[in-house]
Design an enzyme around this catalytic site. Structure first.
Site, mmCIF file in Angstrom:
data_model
loop_
_atom_site.group_PDB
_atom_site.id
_atom_site.type_symbol
_atom_site.label_atom_id
_atom_site.label_comp_id
_atom_site.label_asym_id
_atom_site.label_seq_id
_atom_site.Cartn_x
_atom_site.Cartn_y
_atom_site.Cartn_z
ATOM 1 N N GLU A 67 0.822 -1.221 0.000
ATOM 2 C CA GLU A 67 0.000 0.000 0.000
ATOM 3 C C GLU A 67 0.855 1.270 0.000
ATOM 4 O OE1 GLU A 67 -2.657 -1.111 -0.654
ATOM 5 O OE2 GLU A 67 -3.084 -2.906 0.489
ATOM 6 N N ARG A 125 5.562 8.313 -6.884
ATOM 7 C CA ARG A 125 4.717 8.227 -8.080
ATOM 8 C C ARG A 125 4.307 9.621 -8.515
ATOM 9 N NH1 ARG A 125 -1.306 5.765 -8.691
ATOM 10 N NH2 ARG A 125 -1.578 6.867 -6.733
ATOM 11 N N GLY A 161 -11.641 4.343 -19.514
ATOM 12 C CA GLY A 161 -13.040 4.719 -19.624
ATOM 13 C C GLY A 161 -13.452 5.214 -20.992
ATOM 14 N N ASP A 188 -1.107 -0.640 -10.500
ATOM 15 C CA ASP A 188 -1.323 -2.063 -10.268
ATOM 16 C C ASP A 188 -1.212 -2.793 -11.604
ATOM 17 O OD1 ASP A 188 -1.773 -2.071 -7.513
ATOM 18 O OD2 ASP A 188 -3.902 -1.633 -7.742
#
Length: 523
Positions: A204, A250, A267, A343
């Site tokens: 995490e 990041r 999307g 991920d």
């Protein structure tokens, strides 16, 4: 794809992928359980390895920094999981064949994704894809993922990032168990892949002040944090505190262009819709089509339309990385480092077109003058700035610890603390009674194994996000029960019964076969 200015830009771009799933083998099938593993394996892990093998064959190196948690590599090497995956792929092929031969009216409106005509066309393509995946798996994966991964690491195609056993939320973990989980996790990678990672993706991206000293002691030289942990300045890696351990952040401006809480490439209207199923075959035949459109009204997936969107999004991302490197280098007065991190399961599982996008991107970036390299190479190239003090942080909602330590999961936090206390006390006593010259204690090993599964960060995450929360609570309490049952039996002096219990639980939870309780740091 449009041609961009091929002139070289300063600095380096790094793509970092974090590959993780909780231990799912023997713990349910559908909708959460082994199905989750097999879907991710088929849609993300198989295509990603195919992309990396293709690029490695072109003598391309330093392409990505690949985080692999011990718990996911354990499943990708496990004989039970390999057999289940082979069956799952065969079932996918049969479902696609059923769609390709569909003749029964479905009642779907004309022009939508689930008319017989649309499903037949989709089934033909899906059958070819399933057949290719099955052949690939049968030919290359018979000994698990580790041989394939080792080839890529040996060739320098990827840099390996490791992590602690079973993906615990480290800031909340007892220091002794935290040290044990990290050291055993690094050793697990060394045994499987022939390489002990020098960097990790902390579960995490969670950090607490002082953890850099734990990392240094374990031989970890760099780790990932989210951008806000570095106060938004991610242009260089930063040594943490008074150590040489470097935190890489990041870059949210770049990473969120692909995947963000509100928008991002997956999307786009042309891409395959993740959420829309044909309930007869279990396939996903629709494209996103548009926001707010009911699933039954979505248009059929069009590979040509999606392919054009991939090219446009590769071109867009290349331009963004170039601009970001130029502007950040100008801002800090030296070559900058841009890190995009995601991920792994995004690429293929959540975003069907993701692996194709990755392959084209990793070819397009060097052609556009962008140096691509790993985190280790960034350190070697001097892309490191001044030391920094990091705040308590994570990459979860709010960038703090609320997802794993908030009021909604207070019961799990308490459960974890109690189970860890029970386990450590029991294991300490068992090892002390056995003496320094004893052989491995498989009862103590299983107590620690079940404890680590109890404290997996996945369970509070799923509860906080209301994603299969009931399953998550069930799993946390199941492993807690296993820990207590074995420990209580051993503490009562019933050694033979404790051995039988440990053996029984190990049939379901037999991962990390080299885990050795004798290496637990003493109190």
């Amino acid at each position: 794809m449009s041609q961009r200015n091929p002139g070289a830009v300063p600095g380096q771009f790094s793509l970092v992928l974090h590959t993780h799933l909780p231990w799912l083998a023997h713990h349910g099938r559908w909708p959460v359980g082994e199905e989750w593993l097999f879907q991710s394996w088929a849609a993300a892990y198989l295509p990603l390895l195919r992309v990396l093998r293709t690029l490695a064959a072109e003598d391309r190196s330093g392409l990505i920094t690949l985080g692999l948690t011990p718990v996911v590599t354990a499943q990708l090497d496990d004989p039970y999981c390999l057999d289940g995956m082979h069956r799952w792929l065969a079932n996918w092929q049969l479902r696609a064949l059923e769609a390709a031969n569909l003749r029964t009216p479905t009642g779907a409106a004309a022009g939508t994704a689930t008319t017989p005509e649309a499903l037949r066309a989709f089934g033909v393509r899906e059958y070819a894809e399933a057949t290719s995946a099955l052949e690939d798996f049968t030919a290359l994966w018979r000994h698990g993922a580790s041989p394939l991964l080792r080839q890529l690491i040996d060739a320098g195609t990827v840099e390996l990032l490791g992590g602690p056993l079973a993906h615990p939320f480290q800031p909340l973990l007892a220091p002794r168990l935290r040290e044990f989980a990290l050291r055993e996790g690094l050793a697990d990678a060394g045994q499987r892949l022939g390489h002990v990672p020098s960097g990790i993706w902390a579960p995490e991206c969670a950090y607490a002040p002082g953890m850099e000293h734990d990392y240094a002691a374990a031989g970890v030289g760099h780790f990932m944090v989210d951008g806000p942990s570095l106060h938004g300045d991610t242009a260089l890696g930063r040594p943490v505190g008074d150590t040489d351990v470097v935190a890489f952040g990041r870059d949210l401006q770049v990473s969120y262009r692909v995947w963000s809480p509100r928008s991002g490439y997956p999307g786009h209207a042309a891409y395959r819709d993740f959420h829309t199923y044909d309930h007869l075959t279990g396939l996903k035949p629709a494209r996103v089509t548009g926001r707010g459109i009911d699933s039954q009204a979505k248009a059929p997936y069009d590979p040509g339309r999606a392919d054009r969107a991939v090219d446009a999004h590769v071109d867009d991302f290349v331009g963004l990385v170039r601009d970001r490197l130029i502007s950040e280098s100008a801002r800090i007065g030296r070559p900058a480092h841009v890190v995009a991190a995601f991920d792994t399961e995004l690429f293929g599982h959540w975003w069907y077109e993701g692996p194709v996008w990755l392959e084209r991107l990793l070819r397009a970036l060097p052609e556009a003058g962008v140096q691509v390299g790993t985190l280790r190479q960034a350190k070697e190239n001097g892309l490191v700035g001044a030391p920094v003090e990091l705040p308590p942080s994570s990459w979860g909602s709010g960038k703090d610890w609320q997802v794993w330590a908030g009021e909604q999961v207070a019961d799990l936090v308490q459960l974890n603390a109690e189970v860890v206390d029970t386990a450590l006390g029991c294991v300490d006593k068992a090892l002390a009674q056995a003496g320094a010259t004893s052989s491995r204690d498989l009862v103590a090993d299983q107590i620690l194994r079940e404890t680590l599964l109890t404290v997996s960060s996945d369970w509070p995450f799923m509860v906080s996000k209301d994603s299969a929360a009931d399953y998550a609570r069930y799993r946390a309490h199941l492993h807690a029960h296993a820990t207590r049952e074995i420990a209580d039996t051993l503490a009562a002096g019933r050694r033979d019964a404790a051995e039988r219990l440990a053996e029984g639980w190990n049939r379901a939870d037999g991962l990390f076969g080299a885990l050795d309780a004798r290496r637990l740091p003493r109190a």
